[in-house]
Design a protein around this motif. Structure first.
Motif, PDB file in Angstrom:
ATOM      1  N   LEU A  23       0.703  -1.350   0.248  1.00 17.32           N
ATOM      2  CA  LEU A  23      -0.070  -0.186   0.060  1.00 17.32           C
ATOM      3  C   LEU A  23       0.904   1.299   0.021  1.00 17.32           C
ATOM      4  O   LEU A  23       1.770   1.233   0.947  1.00 17.32           O
ATOM      5  N   THR A  24       0.541   2.424  -1.205  1.00 20.48           N
ATOM      6  CA  THR A  24       1.505   3.624  -1.024  1.00 20.48           C
ATOM      7  C   THR A  24       0.134   4.475  -1.046  1.00 20.48           C
ATOM      8  O   THR A  24      -1.060   4.526  -1.504  1.00 20.48           O
ATOM      9  N   TRP A  31      -6.864  14.877  -4.546  1.00 16.24           N
ATOM     10  CA  TRP A  31      -7.006  13.539  -4.218  1.00 16.24           C
ATOM     11  C   TRP A  31      -5.944  12.759  -3.988  1.00 16.24           C
ATOM     12  O   TRP A  31      -5.199  13.065  -3.988  1.00 16.24           O
ATOM     13  N   ALA A  32      -6.542  12.104  -2.782  1.00 15.28           N
ATOM     14  CA  ALA A  32      -5.345  10.988  -2.232  1.00 15.28           C
ATOM     15  C   ALA A  32      -5.389   9.695  -2.593  1.00 15.28           C
ATOM     16  O   ALA A  32      -6.980   9.234  -2.096  1.00 15.28           O
ATOM     17  N   VAL A  33      -4.993   9.185  -2.892  1.00 13.61           N
ATOM     18  CA  VAL A  33      -4.585   8.037  -3.884  1.00 13.61           C
ATOM     19  C   VAL A  33      -4.240   6.937  -3.352  1.00 13.61           C
ATOM     20  O   VAL A  33      -3.136   7.105  -2.872  1.00 13.61           O
ATOM     21  N   PHE A  34      -4.888   5.613  -3.095  1.00 12.44           N
ATOM     22  CA  PHE A  34      -3.743   4.439  -2.547  1.00 12.44           C
ATOM     23  C   PHE A  34      -4.049   3.712  -3.377  1.00 12.44           C
ATOM     24  O   PHE A  34      -4.878   3.358  -4.143  1.00 12.44           O
ATOM     25  N   THR A  40      -4.845   1.699  -8.510  1.00 12.86           N
ATOM     26  CA  THR A  40      -5.362   1.958  -6.816  1.00 12.86           C
ATOM     27  C   THR A  40      -6.589   1.534  -6.566  1.00 12.86           C
ATOM     28  O   THR A  40      -7.283   0.278  -7.460  1.00 12.86           O
ATOM     29  N   CYS A  41      -6.746   1.286  -5.559  1.00  8.03           N
ATOM     30  CA  CYS A  41      -7.187   0.457  -4.578  1.00  8.03           C
ATOM     31  C   CYS A  41      -8.791   1.669  -3.402  1.00  8.03           C
ATOM     32  O   CYS A  41      -9.086   1.175  -3.006  1.00  8.03           O
ATOM     33  N   LEU A  42      -7.653   2.582  -3.715  1.00  6.68           N
ATOM     34  CA  LEU A  42      -8.862   3.556  -2.823  1.00  6.68           C
ATOM     35  C   LEU A  42      -9.012   5.393  -4.070  1.00  6.68           C
ATOM     36  O   LEU A  42      -7.568   5.615  -3.621  1.00  6.68           O
ATOM     37  N   ALA A  43      -9.549   6.197  -3.569  1.00  9.30           N
ATOM     38  CA  ALA A  43      -9.757   7.501  -3.629  1.00  9.30           C
ATOM     39  C   ALA A  43     -10.232   8.319  -3.324  1.00  9.30           C
ATOM     40  O   ALA A  43     -11.414   7.861  -2.966  1.00  9.30           O
TER      41      ALA A  43
END
Length: 68
Positions: A23-24, A31-34, A40-43
């Protein structure tokens, strides 16, 4: 393992813990982007007002002494 606690002020039921070995987190165009190994798994948009805290890292200072 990287872990982030995402809190939404006033919406405790929406708090979320995300963790993954790959995870980064980066910030892009408001946007905060994981991302993880799969992409990409979550924004989360900045206007959501979320507080993002990394919770897996050890503290780099000693805790304050307890008052007796």
């Amino acid at each position: 393992m990287p872990a982030f606690l995402i809190r939404h002020p006033g919406k405790i039921s929406d708090d979320l813990l995300v963790e993954d070995p790959a995870l980064t987190l980066h910030f892009e165009h408001g946007w905060a982007v994981f991302t993880d190994a799969a992409g990409t798994c979550l924004a989360i948009p900045a206007e959501a007002g979320a507080h993002i805290e990394r919770v897996d890292e050890p503290q780099d200072h000693e805790p304050a002494p307890q008052k007796e």
